[in-house]
Design a protein around this motif. Structure first.
Motif, PDB file in Angstrom:
ATOM      1  N   UNK A 173      47.004 -26.215 -12.560  1.00 17.59           N
ATOM      2  CA  UNK A 173      47.988 -27.050 -13.249  1.00 17.59           C
ATOM      3  C   UNK A 173      48.335 -28.267 -12.424  1.00 17.59           C
ATOM      4  N   UNK A 174      49.213 -29.078 -12.981  1.00 16.84           N
ATOM      5  CA  UNK A 174      49.570 -30.323 -12.320  1.00 16.84           C
ATOM      6  C   UNK A 174      50.349 -30.055 -11.048  1.00 16.84           C
ATOM      7  N   UNK A 175      50.214 -30.936 -10.079  1.00 14.36           N
ATOM      8  CA  UNK A 175      51.068 -30.783  -8.900  1.00 14.36           C
ATOM      9  C   UNK A 175      52.531 -31.011  -9.282  1.00 14.36           C
ATOM     10  N   UNK A 231      46.949 -40.983 -11.661  1.00 14.71           N
ATOM     11  CA  UNK A 231      45.820 -41.283 -10.783  1.00 14.71           C
ATOM     12  C   UNK A 231      45.291 -40.017 -10.137  1.00 14.71           C
ATOM     13  N   UNK A 232      46.217 -39.145  -9.743  1.00 18.08           N
ATOM     14  CA  UNK A 232      45.800 -37.896  -9.096  1.00 18.08           C
ATOM     15  C   UNK A 232      45.014 -37.028 -10.085  1.00 18.08           C
ATOM     16  N   UNK A 278      49.731 -30.587 -21.893  1.00 17.19           N
ATOM     17  CA  UNK A 278      48.786 -29.512 -21.565  1.00 17.19           C
ATOM     18  C   UNK A 278      47.506 -29.575 -22.394  1.00 17.19           C
ATOM     19  N   UNK A 299      51.751 -40.300 -32.345  1.00 18.69           N
ATOM     20  CA  UNK A 299      52.806 -39.325 -32.595  1.00 18.69           C
ATOM     21  C   UNK A 299      52.989 -38.425 -31.391  1.00 18.69           C
ATOM     22  N   UNK A 312      51.053 -27.715  -4.957  1.00 24.76           N
ATOM     23  CA  UNK A 312      49.908 -27.356  -5.783  1.00 24.76           C
ATOM     24  C   UNK A 312      49.927 -25.849  -5.939  1.00 24.76           C
ATOM     25  N   UNK A 353      57.781 -33.421 -31.429  1.00 26.18           N
ATOM     26  CA  UNK A 353      57.019 -33.299 -30.192  1.00 26.18           C
ATOM     27  C   UNK A 353      57.930 -33.669 -29.034  1.00 26.18           C
ATOM     28  N   UNK A 379      44.760 -31.650 -20.875  1.00 25.71           N
ATOM     29  CA  UNK A 379      43.967 -30.987 -19.857  1.00 25.71           C
ATOM     30  C   UNK A 379      42.831 -30.208 -20.519  1.00 25.71           C
ATOM     31  N   UNK A 411      57.180 -28.647 -23.645  1.00 25.36           N
ATOM     32  CA  UNK A 411      56.113 -28.117 -24.489  1.00 25.36           C
ATOM     33  C   UNK A 411      56.069 -26.592 -24.471  1.00 25.36           C
ATOM     34  N   UNK A 453      51.832 -43.530  -1.898  1.00 26.09           N
ATOM     35  CA  UNK A 453      52.749 -44.206  -2.801  1.00 26.09           C
ATOM     36  C   UNK A 453      53.960 -43.306  -2.915  1.00 26.09           C
ATOM     37  N   UNK A 471      54.454 -39.766  -4.112  1.00 25.69           N
ATOM     38  CA  UNK A 471      53.570 -40.067  -5.230  1.00 25.69           C
ATOM     39  C   UNK A 471      52.180 -39.591  -4.903  1.00 25.69           C
ATOM     40  N   UNK A 472      51.372 -40.515  -4.467  1.00 26.71           N
ATOM     41  CA  UNK A 472      49.939 -40.285  -4.400  1.00 26.71           C
ATOM     42  C   UNK A 472      49.425 -40.613  -3.018  1.00 26.71           C
ATOM     43  N   UNK A 473      48.447 -39.834  -2.575  1.00 23.38           N
ATOM     44  CA  UNK A 473      47.773 -40.147  -1.321  1.00 23.38           C
ATOM     45  C   UNK A 473      46.839 -41.322  -1.576  1.00 23.38           C
ATOM     46  N   UNK A 519      54.876 -32.323  -2.436  1.00 31.31           N
ATOM     47  CA  UNK A 519      54.070 -32.189  -3.653  1.00 31.31           C
ATOM     48  C   UNK A 519      53.433 -30.824  -3.574  1.00 31.31           C
ATOM     49  N   UNK A 566      41.564 -38.177 -10.322  1.00 33.73           N
ATOM     50  CA  UNK A 566      40.838 -37.896  -9.094  1.00 33.73           C
ATOM     51  C   UNK A 566      40.430 -36.420  -9.060  1.00 33.73           C
ATOM     52  N   UNK A 567      41.336 -35.568  -9.520  1.00 34.85           N
ATOM     53  CA  UNK A 567      41.075 -34.139  -9.423  1.00 34.85           C
ATOM     54  C   UNK A 567      40.134 -33.645 -10.513  1.00 34.85           C
ATOM     55  N   UNK A 620      53.507 -41.126 -15.336  1.00 38.92           N
ATOM     56  CA  UNK A 620      53.789 -41.596 -14.000  1.00 38.92           C
ATOM     57  C   UNK A 620      52.465 -42.028 -13.389  1.00 38.92           C
ATOM     58  N   UNK A 655      51.331 -42.446 -10.406  1.00 39.28           N
ATOM     59  CA  UNK A 655      50.782 -41.654  -9.311  1.00 39.28           C
ATOM     60  C   UNK A 655      50.207 -40.330  -9.824  1.00 39.28           C
ATOM     61  N   UNK A 656      50.949 -39.692 -10.712  1.00 37.72           N
ATOM     62  CA  UNK A 656      50.486 -38.410 -11.255  1.00 37.72           C
ATOM     63  C   UNK A 656      49.175 -38.605 -12.006  1.00 37.72           C
ATOM     64  N   UNK A 676      56.470 -32.030  -8.166  1.00 36.83           N
ATOM     65  CA  UNK A 676      57.182 -32.850  -7.201  1.00 36.83           C
ATOM     66  C   UNK A 676      58.452 -32.154  -6.765  1.00 36.83           C
TER      67      UNK A 676
END
Lengths: 653, 179
Positions: free
Chosen positions: A570-572, B109-110, B76, B137, A565, A299, B79, A303, A600, A591-593, A563, B113-114, B104, B106-107, A574
């Motif tokens: 999907x993920x934001x 936490x976002x 993934x 694993x 989007x 793993x 999600x 991915x 951050x 980082x984060x709002x 950042x 939130x989302x 991370x 910050x990631x 950086x």
């Protein structure tokens, strides 16, 4: 219609690869010249059809053909043209097709550029390459056909993984694959030598420029990957010891050993069976890397799509290719003997240490990468092996390797004689220690053990590489390209060591939250956050921060980390803001709002980090110069003293 | 002859390696039951994802069954299972404790939130210490811990509604789960 044509071209390429393998190998063993020539024609044909297939795949991407499953999976209608093209190798199926296309390209290059080789040997080489190609194209066609249709067609695609929407990462896979696949040439030379049971070392001369070329591509590929990870993943690291990274690094280390071992074999006729084994192992590790990435056995953060059926197919392929080559080796190698001897401090001996240490490093990484698998197999539980293991395990062989390099470069062949340079090198070593102490004390303000060791090693190596160029400056035209290539590559390793030492010992990372107008100070630099604004890209929206950096009140730069989007979800992502220079990088990632204008962020000071990639690029450039050495282009007879004996022997057959 | 045996070494090593790889292929981590099942859950106490000054640990949940879900924003599959976790959280059957693994802050936490936050609390494990104790694993993994602190079930891979109903709920509702 276009995808069907591509599919058809791929099938034709497979058939031609089989033709190439058959005529190449059977033609040589029967001494049938017409067959051997047919193999060369098949190589060209295979290449053309692979290019057609690949071109048609790219065309499907450009045309937004979402009725092709692979296109629908890895692109969408908002994707800019450049990334639509690079999306062709942004997923599993396309990567494989690219792998095959590159193998075809290398094969055609070997066929076209190896005029000095005897025809039977050349056609065996092409035959072996044909076999490898058959395996790969079968894998592509049977388990991962990029031209499969999607019925009904998708209205829009899924999008290319936003992580991959980046210039460095668009060209990282092609370079990496060129390197991986390029080692197949040395592999084929080794196999052909073993099949023929040749006792001479001509193959080493022929294989050297090809190995250098493959190594050069791999070096650039790995460097691009590392650089990308640094600015895109937002962590500011340059290497993560991720299984997929390791999969590319192991063939690189083995390839480095091979380059050096080939030199000994060619010049002195030593290490014959060892070099053959290295050539086989090097490509085997490339295939193993493919297996690890594509089978999902380990793993990883990379991915990619994984699938056990594909894994089984690659494993079978690995067994056939590597097992076959090793069986040949077991059969033929005992007959190979090295006639000459050498002394303890001769260049041969240094190159032997080089090989031993590089293999040790490869082995330690291999064990670390597969350790979870071993533990699992013996039911000892599951564990994860992380950077702490690799960091230490890798340094153990590397520090002595770089130290030996500083001396070994100047050693002469055969005899223990560093020569008149001995005292100079010792003097330089003492100077390097002093310089390292001074730099750690006065530039970075902390005399740290590994910092001093690292800088000493780096300074000594850099100084040592400069000795000969300076001494022989007046006569630089007379020095062969091989010498300049070696010097440049070793100088690059010095810079690399400098960079790693700087970053590992003296980086500063801080995760903080800043409101508009607030300031944080790192190593004398003041980072002032000026707020954020919205930015719109072609297929994403971004929040862009503005960070003004000053030092003692004087402006240094303004960084704009983002950042992003992506429209496809999907993920934001950086996009770090980086102020680069050779001395240090200043790095800010959003980082984060946190609300109320506060964010951050990760602020970093990375001393000397650019030297890591610059050093790696110099290594690649060194390989390029060495590969262009004129003597590789001369006909064999002119330069090999033993040629007469060999020809007589061949005549007697 | 003995001299020639050393030329067999590479082939032998390779054969061993192939054996391991073959094993790896057929012993999908998803199919191996965790050796921890039936054993006491390893304790952890980590920083809370939302607030570094607070701690989240196994002791917070002593005496009641709970679910530990290992996730990361880099995964993934996490999600994909997130919707299911949200639905499970809405049933209020058991608290779900998140273990945010090698991520991370910050990631992560976002992400919550989302996408919505199904977790009762999330422990932040950037170095993967707790995850190693728990034999993790890959992400996602989901553990069910009974009221007496024993790991009674483990799922490797994304949670689905049917897995939840067929494998987890019966264990939670059984006397052993509630005890």
């Amino acid at each position: 219609m276009i995808p069907e044509l591509g599919h058809f071209a791929l099938i034709l390429a497979l058939l031609l690869a089989a033709t190439q393998a058959w005529f190449g190998l059977a033609g040589a063993s029967r001494g049938n010249v017409a067959w051997m020539r047919a193999a060369q024609t098949a190589v060209a044909g295979q290449w053309v059809f692979l290019l057609v297939a690949f071109g048609l795949l790219v065309w499907s991407f450009i045309q937004f053909d979402f009725s092709v499953r692979y296109v629908a999976m890895t692109s969408n209608s908002l994707l800019p043209l450049f990334y639509r093209i690079s999306a062709a190798w942004g997923g599993h199926e396309g990567s494989l097709l690219m792998w095959g296309t590159m193998l075809g390209t290398w094969s055609v290059a070997v066929a076209a550029l190896s005029r000095s080789m005897p025809l039977p040997f050349k056609s065996r080489v092409l035959g072996v390459l044909g076999l490898v190609s058959v395996g790969f194209l079968m894998f592509t066609l049977f388990t991962s056909n990029p031209f499969d249709r999607l019925v009904p067609a998708a209205a829009d695609g899924n999008d290319l993984n936003p992580l991959l929407q980046d210039f460095a990462l668009a060209i990282h896979p092609p370079m990496l694959y060129l390197g991986y696949v390029g080692f197949s040439v040395a592999f084929a030379f080794a196999c052909a030598t073993l099949i023929e049971g040749r006792l001479d070392v001509d193959w080493a001369r022929w294989a050297r420029p090809w190995t250098l070329a493959a190594w050069l591509c791999l070096t650039i590929g790995i460097t691009l990957g590392s650089w990308w990870a640094y600015y895109e993943l937002g962590w500011g690291g340059y290497w993560f010891w991720d299984p997929v990274e390791n999969a590319s690094f192991m063939p690189w280390l083995m390839g480095t050993a091979l380059i050096h071992s080939l030199a000994v074999t060619e010049k002195r006729g030593l290490f014959k069976s060892w070099t053959l084994l290295l050539a086989v192992s090097c490509f085997s590790l490339s295939l193993l890397g493919t297996f690890l990435v594509r089978s999902g056995v380990l793993v990883s953060v990379h991915a990619f799509a994984t699938d056990p059926a594909r894994g089984l197919f690659i494993l079978g392929f690995l067994v056939a290719v590597v097992g076959g080559a090793l069986a040949l080796y077991t059969w033929r190698a005992p007959a190979l003997k090295s006639e000459a001897g050498f002394e303890l401090l001769s260049r041969e001996a240094f190159l032997l240490f080089n090989n031993a240490l590089l293999i040790a490093a490869t082995g330690l990484i291999l064990i670390g990468t597969l350790y979870p698998l071993f533990m699992d197999a013996f039911e000892l539980g599951k564990i994860s092996v992380g950077p702490p293991y690799f960091g230490v395990a890798f340094l153990i062989p590397m520090v002595p390797l770089v130290l030996l390099m500083s001396v070994g470069m100047h050693a002469s062949w055969k005899r223990s004689r560093i020569g008149p340079l001995q005292n100079l090198l010792l003097g330089l070593f003492a100077a390097a220690v002093v310089a390292a102490l001074l730099v750690t004390k006065f530039v970075y303000g902390e005399v740290h053990f590994m910092g001093v060791v690292g800088f000493t090693v780096a300074f000594w190596l850099i100084a040592s590489t400069l000795v000969e160029p300076i001494q022989r400056w007046g006569a630089w035209r007379t020095l062969p390209a091989g010498f300049w290539g070696m010097t440049l590559a070793h100088f690059g390793i010095g810079l690399f060591a400098l960079g790693v030492t700087g970053v590992e010992s003296y980086r500063i990372e801080r995760d903080i939250s800043l409101g508009v107008g607030e300031t944080t100070t790192l190593q004398g630099y003041d980072f002032r956050f000026e707020g954020t604004r919205e930015v719109r890209g072609p297929n994403y929206q971004a929040v862009e921060g503005t960070v003004v950096i000053t030092r003692d009140g004087r402006p240094v730069t303004t960084l704009r980390p983002q950042k992003r989007y992506y429209a496809s979800g999907g993920n934001p992502m950086t996009e770090a803001g980086i102020r680069a220079s050779l001395r240090r990088d200043l790095f800010v990632a959003l980082g984060e709002d946190l609300g109320a204008g506060k964010w951050s962020m990760r602020v970093q000071y990375k001393p000397l980090i650019r030297n890591i990639w610059l050093g790696a690029l110099l290594m690649a450039l060194g390989a390029l110069i060495a590969a262009s050495d004129r003597r590789y282009r001369q006909p064999v007879r002119a330069a090999v003293p033993k040629a007469a004996g060999r020809m007589a022997r061949e005549g007697a057959r | 002859m003995k001299r020639n045996l050393r030329f067999l070494i590479p082939a032998a090593l390779f054969a061993a390696l192939v054996g391991f790889l073959f094993f790896g292929l057929y012993n999908d981590p998803r199919e191996i039951p965790s050796p921890l099942i039936g054993k006491p859950a390893p304790s952890f106490s980590l920083e809370s994802l939302a607030n570094p000054s607070r701690r989240v640990g196994t002791t917070d949940y002593q005496g009641r069954p709970y679910v530990v879900n290992v996730w990361g924003t880099w995964c993934p599959e996490c999600r994909r299972e997130h919707e299911v976790l949200l639905s499970i959280a809405r049933t209020r059957a058991v608290p779900i404790v998140g273990l945010n693994w090698k991520d991370d802050r910050a990631l992560a936490q976002r992400w919550l939130k989302e996408l919505g936050d199904p977790y009762d609390a999330v422990a932040f494990d950037p170095e993967g210490q707790a995850a190693i104790d728990w034999g993790v694993y890959g992400a996602p993994e989901t553990f069910l811990v009974s009221a007496d602190g024993t790991i009674v079930h483990k799922l490797i891979g994304p949670m689905t509604w049917s897995i939840w109903q067929e494998e987890f709920l019966p264990l939670i509702n059984s006397p052993g789960g509630r005890s």
